[in-house]
Motif scaffolding. Structure first.
Motif, PDB file in Angstrom:
ATOM      1  N   VAL A 241       1.001  -1.030  -0.180  1.00  0.00           N
ATOM      2  CA  VAL A 241      -0.024  -0.203   0.175  1.00  0.00           C
ATOM      3  C   VAL A 241       1.000   1.126   0.130  1.00  0.00           C
ATOM      4  O   VAL A 241       0.937   2.508  -0.781  1.00  0.00           O
ATOM      5  N   TYR A 242       1.845   1.147   1.306  1.00  0.00           N
ATOM      6  CA  TYR A 242       2.675   2.161   1.147  1.00  0.00           C
ATOM      7  C   TYR A 242       3.682   2.329  -0.005  1.00  0.00           C
ATOM      8  O   TYR A 242       3.694   3.288  -0.984  1.00  0.00           O
ATOM      9  N   ILE A 243       4.546   1.655  -0.871  1.00  0.00           N
ATOM     10  CA  ILE A 243       5.415   1.331  -1.790  1.00  0.00           C
ATOM     11  C   ILE A 243       4.686   1.586  -2.981  1.00  0.00           C
ATOM     12  O   ILE A 243       5.138   2.723  -3.866  1.00  0.00           O
ATOM     13  N   GLU A 244       3.831   0.507  -3.856  1.00  0.00           N
ATOM     14  CA  GLU A 244       3.331   0.742  -4.502  1.00  0.00           C
ATOM     15  C   GLU A 244       2.015   1.375  -4.487  1.00  0.00           C
ATOM     16  O   GLU A 244       2.572   2.354  -6.327  1.00  0.00           O
ATOM     17  N   PHE A 246       0.957   4.259  -2.644  1.00  0.00           N
ATOM     18  CA  PHE A 246       1.561   5.647  -2.347  1.00  0.00           C
ATOM     19  C   PHE A 246       2.368   5.955  -2.849  1.00  0.00           C
ATOM     20  O   PHE A 246       2.942   7.122  -2.548  1.00  0.00           O
ATOM     21  N   HIS A 247       3.238   5.304  -3.127  1.00  0.00           N
ATOM     22  CA  HIS A 247       5.073   5.622  -3.830  1.00  0.00           C
ATOM     23  C   HIS A 247       5.594   6.206  -2.833  1.00  0.00           C
ATOM     24  O   HIS A 247       6.837   7.099  -2.888  1.00  0.00           O
ATOM     25  N   VAL A 248       5.923   5.768  -1.396  1.00  0.00           N
ATOM     26  CA  VAL A 248       6.901   5.786  -0.427  1.00  0.00           C
ATOM     27  C   VAL A 248       7.938   4.879  -1.102  1.00  0.00           C
ATOM     28  O   VAL A 248       8.227   4.160  -1.513  1.00  0.00           O
ATOM     29  N   SER A 249       8.665   5.495  -0.589  1.00  0.00           N
ATOM     30  CA  SER A 249      10.044   4.851  -1.066  1.00  0.00           C
ATOM     31  C   SER A 249      11.075   4.662   0.085  1.00  0.00           C
ATOM     32  O   SER A 249       9.576   4.066   0.887  1.00  0.00           O
ATOM     33  N   PRO A 250      11.727   2.582  -0.634  1.00  0.00           N
ATOM     34  CA  PRO A 250      11.414   1.835   1.093  1.00  0.00           C
ATOM     35  C   PRO A 250      12.053   2.327   1.706  1.00  0.00           C
ATOM     36  O   PRO A 250      12.087   1.897   3.132  1.00  0.00           O
ATOM     37  N   GLN A 251      13.341   4.234   1.442  1.00  0.00           N
ATOM     38  CA  GLN A 251      14.015   4.201   2.858  1.00  0.00           C
ATOM     39  C   GLN A 251      12.789   5.114   3.866  1.00  0.00           C
ATOM     40  O   GLN A 251      12.728   4.326   5.056  1.00  0.00           O
ATOM     41  N   GLY A 308      -6.177  10.593   2.623  1.00  0.00           N
ATOM     42  CA  GLY A 308      -4.817  10.002   2.234  1.00  0.00           C
ATOM     43  C   GLY A 308      -3.936   9.522   2.362  1.00  0.00           C
ATOM     44  O   GLY A 308      -4.489   8.500   3.880  1.00  0.00           O
ATOM     45  N   LEU A 309      -2.761   9.367   2.586  1.00  0.00           N
ATOM     46  CA  LEU A 309      -1.949   8.498   3.089  1.00  0.00           C
ATOM     47  C   LEU A 309      -1.599   9.223   4.729  1.00  0.00           C
ATOM     48  O   LEU A 309      -1.386   7.990   5.592  1.00  0.00           O
ATOM     49  N   TRP A 310      -1.871  10.273   5.040  1.00  0.00           N
ATOM     50  CA  TRP A 310      -1.162  11.338   6.521  1.00  0.00           C
ATOM     51  C   TRP A 310      -2.577  10.535   7.261  1.00  0.00           C
ATOM     52  O   TRP A 310      -2.346  10.379   8.328  1.00  0.00           O
ATOM     53  N   SER A 311      -3.726  10.503   6.670  1.00  0.00           N
ATOM     54  CA  SER A 311      -5.384  10.044   7.427  1.00  0.00           C
ATOM     55  C   SER A 311      -4.821   8.125   8.047  1.00  0.00           C
ATOM     56  O   SER A 311      -5.086   8.313   9.004  1.00  0.00           O
ATOM     57  N   ILE A 312      -4.320   7.270   7.134  1.00  0.00           N
ATOM     58  CA  ILE A 312      -4.388   6.041   7.499  1.00  0.00           C
ATOM     59  C   ILE A 312      -2.633   6.360   8.096  1.00  0.00           C
ATOM     60  O   ILE A 312      -2.544   4.827   9.778  1.00  0.00           O
ATOM     61  N   VAL A 313      -1.846   6.653   8.037  1.00  0.00           N
ATOM     62  CA  VAL A 313      -0.153   6.932   8.530  1.00  0.00           C
ATOM     63  C   VAL A 313      -1.571   6.510  10.156  1.00  0.00           C
ATOM     64  O   VAL A 313      -0.414   6.318  11.204  1.00  0.00           O
ATOM     65  N   ALA A 314      -1.706   8.018  10.708  1.00  0.00           N
ATOM     66  CA  ALA A 314      -1.975   8.917  12.144  1.00  0.00           C
ATOM     67  C   ALA A 314      -3.264   7.298  12.559  1.00  0.00           C
ATOM     68  O   ALA A 314      -2.788   7.278  13.571  1.00  0.00           O
ATOM     69  N   GLY A 315      -3.785   6.981  11.969  1.00  0.00           N
ATOM     70  CA  GLY A 315      -4.869   6.006  11.982  1.00  0.00           C
ATOM     71  C   GLY A 315      -4.252   4.929  13.220  1.00  0.00           C
ATOM     72  O   GLY A 315      -4.280   4.276  13.765  1.00  0.00           O
TER      73      GLY A 315
END
Length: 411
Positions: A241-244, A246-251, A308-315
């Protein structure tokens, strides 16, 4: 022979128990970066290499169920040392494996040994401390153990670069030897001989039947187990979900992972501060409420895309952050409800957590694609079942266990 009064938590013992309980997480997470290299080395598919991880999870669950009753019958120390010895010898066998089938078998044995520390860390904490202190100690152990999953993938990746996937098992062998030496020198026997039933091992295993007739046990298994399953869903789904998606880098993914490990450590730290004043029931009730609310929030934002991504991260920070706190208090409550079968109580709770977590990771894999929807739906279902478990715990807490006369004589 009178036994000594229970003492205040020993910081050195807590560090050691945390390191021992990290055997399983380290042997899993340190090994993950090596899976593609193992598949290439043996000329097999990625799915065949992944079966070595499945065999490890199966061995870990079975090991926990075996060691709990055995430690009730023969004492904590010999069973713990035997499990660590098996872990170390199996790590050597993994190091020298020359087929994927052989590696799959010895990974199962490695996990069978690692299960000893996970169960017996809880049982030793229960033996040596009063209920509020035991929950506090288990939270401290969880803080130490959480460092392993945080660092293990990074260490495993560096070891892979250093000398290939076999070097990972060299490191696990050395870790096993260090744990064996430390346990031999520093872990005392906390289950006195007069409380054991060494001539009745089958009776110790039959404690599972008694445990599973108790609604409160089912409540704790659902409450703590489904919260743990929500965390397993996060572990299984977020790399995609994050990397593919939302295109978050592996680092940067590693940083997101680290934030949630920090959340687990923070939750356990708060437990050490408040458990003495609030007790296990209130802590379970409050932590499960946070888990349920956060799970429903994650489900909502994953399905609707809101925030988006930040709501998922916060939850997810709150979903994951209370898992260790909830597990420590659920396990402590069960072990004090069944004082003569504390090992079996810890084992059935731990094995259920792992089984539910593994099942949730399979369920999230049934959803097609890499969108957050599958993760959100699975975590939402985990939250709903956590709510069911919380209701059962609140209803049955304080009521006598099945076979109350036997329970009274055990105390």
């Amino acid at each position: 022979m009178p036994h000594s009064p229970r003492r205040r938590p020993d910081g050195r013992l807590i560090l050691l128990l945390g390191a021992l309980a990290a055997c399983g997480p380290l042997a899993t997470d340190m090994y993950l970066p090596s899976l593609p290299a193992i598949a290439q080395s043996f000329g097999v598919s990625a799915a065949a290499a992944a079966r070595t991880l499945t065999s490890f999870m199966a061995g870990f669950s079975i090991g926990m169920l075996l060691y709990g009753p055995l430690s009730d019958a023969y004492g904590r120390r010999p069973v713990l040392l035997g499990g660590i010895a098996l872990f170390t010898l199996a790590s050597i066998a993994c190091w020298f494996s020359y087929s994927i089938g052989e590696l799959t078998v010895v990974r199962f044995l490695q996990a069978l040994g690692a299960g000893a520390a996970s169960v017996l860390a809880r049982a030793i904490a229960r033996d040596a401390h009063e209920p509020s202190d035991a929950a506090k100690v288990l939270s401290m152990v969880a803080i130490v153990t959480s460092i392993g999953p945080l660092l293990a993938p990074l260490i495993g990746g560096q070891l892979l670069l250093l000398g290939g996937w076999r070097v990972v098992f060299v490191a696990l062998t050395l870790f096993g030897l260090a744990c064996a030496a430390a346990a031999w020198l520093r872990v005392p026997e906390t289950w006195p001989a007069e409380k054991r039933e060494s001539g009745a091992v089958l009776r110790s295993f039959m404690a599972y039947e008694r445990l599973l007739r108790d609604p409160l046990v089912w409540g704790h298994m659902l409450c703590g187990g489904m919260a743990f399953a929500a965390m397993f869903t996060y572990i299984s789904a977020t790399p995609f979900v994050y990397i593919e998606y939302f295109h978050v880098s592996p680092q940067h993914y590693g940083l997101f992972f680290g934030v949630n490990v920090f959340g687990i450590m923070l939750g356990n730290f708060l437990n050490t501060r408040f458990i003495g004043r609030m007790g296990t029931l209130r802590m379970v009730s409050m932590a499960s409420t946070v888990s349920i609310a956060a799970s429903f929030f994650v489900a909502l934002v994953c399905v609707t895309g809101w925030g988006g991504l930040w709501s998922i991260v916060a939850g997810l920070f709150f979903v994951v952050g209370v898992v260790g706190l909830l597990g420590a208090n659920c396990a402590t409550d069960l072990m004090y409800r069944y004082p003569k079968n504390a090992g079996a109580a810890a084992a059935v709770f731990g094995a259920t957590q792992l089984a539910l977590g593994a099942f949730a990771s399979v369920v999230v894999g049934w959803f097609p694609g890499v969108s957050p929807v599958g993760m959100g739906c699975t975590i939402g279902a985990c939250g709903a079942l956590t709510w069911v478990g919380r209701r059962i715990v609140v209803k049955w807490h304080g009521r006598p266990a099945p076979g109350v006369n036997q329970a009274a004589s055990d105390a």
